[in-house]
Design a protein around this motif. Structure first.
Motif, mmCIF file in Angstrom:
data_model
loop_
_atom_site.group_PDB
_atom_site.id
_atom_site.type_symbol
_atom_site.label_atom_id
_atom_site.label_comp_id
_atom_site.label_asym_id
_atom_site.label_seq_id
_atom_site.Cartn_x
_atom_site.Cartn_y
_atom_site.Cartn_z
ATOM 1 N N ALA A 163 26.020 26.798 48.410
ATOM 2 C CA ALA A 163 27.359 26.207 48.385
ATOM 3 C C ALA A 163 28.338 26.954 47.502
ATOM 4 O O ALA A 163 29.542 26.769 47.648
ATOM 5 N N GLN A 164 27.848 27.821 46.606
ATOM 6 C CA GLN A 164 28.726 28.449 45.639
ATOM 7 C C GLN A 164 28.511 29.963 45.564
ATOM 8 O O GLN A 164 28.187 30.498 44.503
ATOM 9 N N PRO A 165 28.629 30.684 46.643
ATOM 10 C CA PRO A 165 28.489 32.148 46.564
ATOM 11 C C PRO A 165 29.526 32.728 45.626
ATOM 12 O O PRO A 165 30.674 32.278 45.591
ATOM 13 N N GLY A 166 29.131 33.737 44.856
ATOM 14 C CA GLY A 166 30.015 34.257 43.826
ATOM 15 C C GLY A 166 30.979 35.321 44.289
ATOM 16 O O GLY A 166 31.872 35.720 43.535
ATOM 17 N N PRO A 219 36.459 36.821 45.074
ATOM 18 C CA PRO A 219 36.624 38.271 45.009
ATOM 19 C C PRO A 219 35.730 38.935 46.042
ATOM 20 O O PRO A 219 34.692 38.382 46.425
ATOM 21 N N ALA A 220 36.134 40.114 46.499
ATOM 22 C CA ALA A 220 35.341 40.802 47.513
ATOM 23 C C ALA A 220 33.927 41.097 47.011
ATOM 24 O O ALA A 220 32.952 40.955 47.744
ATOM 25 N N GLU A 221 33.796 41.496 45.728
ATOM 26 C CA GLU A 221 32.507 41.814 45.136
ATOM 27 C C GLU A 221 32.408 41.195 43.753
ATOM 28 O O GLU A 221 33.425 40.923 43.111
ATOM 29 N N VAL A 222 31.162 40.991 43.297
ATOM 30 C CA VAL A 222 30.940 40.570 41.916
ATOM 31 C C VAL A 222 31.165 41.776 41.015
ATOM 32 O O VAL A 222 30.606 42.846 41.267
ATOM 33 N N PRO A 223 31.994 41.662 39.977
ATOM 34 C CA PRO A 223 32.227 42.800 39.092
ATOM 35 C C PRO A 223 30.941 43.320 38.479
ATOM 36 O O PRO A 223 30.016 42.539 38.199
ATOM 37 N N ALA A 224 30.836 44.632 38.317
ATOM 38 C CA ALA A 224 29.654 45.236 37.711
ATOM 39 C C ALA A 224 29.437 44.668 36.319
ATOM 40 O O ALA A 224 30.378 44.449 35.560
#
Length: 397
Positions: free
Chosen positions: A228-231, A369-374
């Protein structure tokens, strides 16, 4: 036993398979490493098993280091008391079922009576006691995988590692065996790690899921939390969210669709530059063409037959009948298409090129956000409306 991994890095020349990974698996916990092929999940498991030598890091089992790059500790795989079940079964076809399961016990120097008792007990546990004397080459795929599991369980491992053990089986058998695996893990209370690229397996088998991308863990949580909560948008897409739409920020409760310029009301979301609107196909509501139009550039109209927001005019581009549901691809303007799944019981189906109203409930939308920050692992308090409870209901207690 508890498994602790700190700063694990594995490289092959210039290629980084695992990057500075930290992970803890509590005693008796079932943790699933989930991710696409090449993300580093199997490499992580092989490092824990001792089948790969990490470039750096520390791995402890039961509080005892089995690998420490700083002090030079690197215990051999057979000294770690780890059971491993492989995708390819890895059983000996020239042996019987009994002999396959007894093999690791013989290698440990156990006595004959002790071996017989342990093998019989384990085969009964996995439902193969009636096949103890059958040659392994005469078994079905599902039976072979049970033998591989029994062989690992018979040695009473501190940790059980499973590397996509069900991927070679047909869908119905895979579903049945994953339920049996979960039941066994809960009954025995053995600490286990399971590697898979299948989100359904992860949801069914895990106490917690660690989702991996590019050699690092980008999100970790319980199955309902992950579902339910993809980052990030890339995580949402991997987890089966059908509609991932580029948007630009308007304010904390509104975004603008990049492709069409329409404004969409959403629930509050975090700051970010490269944003995506994410909504599951089953949460998209289809209705007949609205006669009210839109006002002020903001999508407004009807949703589910009542006044609401985010009602976009569209047209059916294609559809597929799938028994209890109908899957639609809806064209919104010239450059945007959305997927929608509707129950057949919801009403007469729409046909090709039919004009429709597409409603996006704000509570079902996430802006990510498109990606999780490194260097960070994602987590969020707000999820897809209604899906957390549904996901929880699918996970065995």
């Amino acid at each position: 036993m508890k498994v602790e991994v700190h700063g694990l890095t594995l490289t092959y020349g210039d290629a980084v398979a695992v990057s500075d990974l930290d992970l803890t698996v509590d005693e008796g916990e079932s943790l699933v490493l989930l991710g696409q092929s090449g993300c580093g999940k199997t490499s992580t498991m092989r490092c824990i098993a001792g089948l790969e030598t990490p470039t750096s890091g520390v791995i402890s089992i039961g509080g005892r280091p089995v690998f420490d790059s700083g002090s030079g500790v690197n215990r051999a795989p057979n000294k770690r008391n780890i059971g491993m079940v492989f995708q390819s079964y890895a059983i000996w076809p020239h042996m019987t079922v009994f002999e396959n399961v007894a093999f690791p016990l013989r290698m440990k120097g156990r006595k004959g009576a002790e071996i017989r008792a342990a093998v019989r007990e384990t085969l009964e546990l996995v439902g193969l006691d009636h096949l103890a004397d059958r040659g392994a080459s005469l078994l079905s795929g599902g039976q072979m995988q049970r033998v591989a599991l029994a062989r690992s369980l018979a040695m009473q491992p501190s940790v059980l590692l499973l590397d996509e053990p069900l991927s070679n089986l047909d869908a119905r058998l895979r579903h049945r065996l994953r339920m049996e695996l979960r039941e066994l893990q809960l009954r025995l209370g053995v600490t286990s790690m399971y590697v898979t690229h299948d989100q359904d397996e992860a949801l069914a088998l895990a106490d917690r899921i660690a989702l991996m991308q590019s050699g690092r863990i980008v999100q970790i949580g319980t199955p309902p939390e992950i579902y339910a909560q993809p980052g990030s948008a890339s995580i949402a897409e991997f987890l089966g969210v059908d509609n991932i739409i580029p948007v630009t920020r308007e304010d904390g409760s509104c975004v603008r669709l990049t492709a069409t310029g329409q404004k969409v009301a959403v629930e509050p979301y975090a700051e970010g530059g490269d944003l995506r609107l994410c909504v599951r196909a089953e949460d998209v509501v289809l209705g007949p063409e609205s006669t009210e139009g839109t006002a002020g550039g903001t999508a407004e109209g009807t949703a589910g037959g009542t006044a609401g927001v985010n009602a976009l005019p569209g047209q059916v581009a294609r559809f597929a009948f799938q028994g209890s549901t109908v899957v639609y691809r809806i064209r919104i303007g010239a450059e945007l298409e959305l997927d929608a799944v509707q129950l057949r019981s919801a009403g007469p189906p729409f046909g090709l090129d039919d004009p429709v109203t597409v409603s996006l409930p704000p509570s079902a939308i996430r802006v990510l956000p498109a990606e999780v920050p490194a260097g960070s692992a994602a987590g969020s308090a707000a999820g897809f409306a209604g899906t957390a409870a549904e996901a929880s209901a699918e996970v065995p207690a």
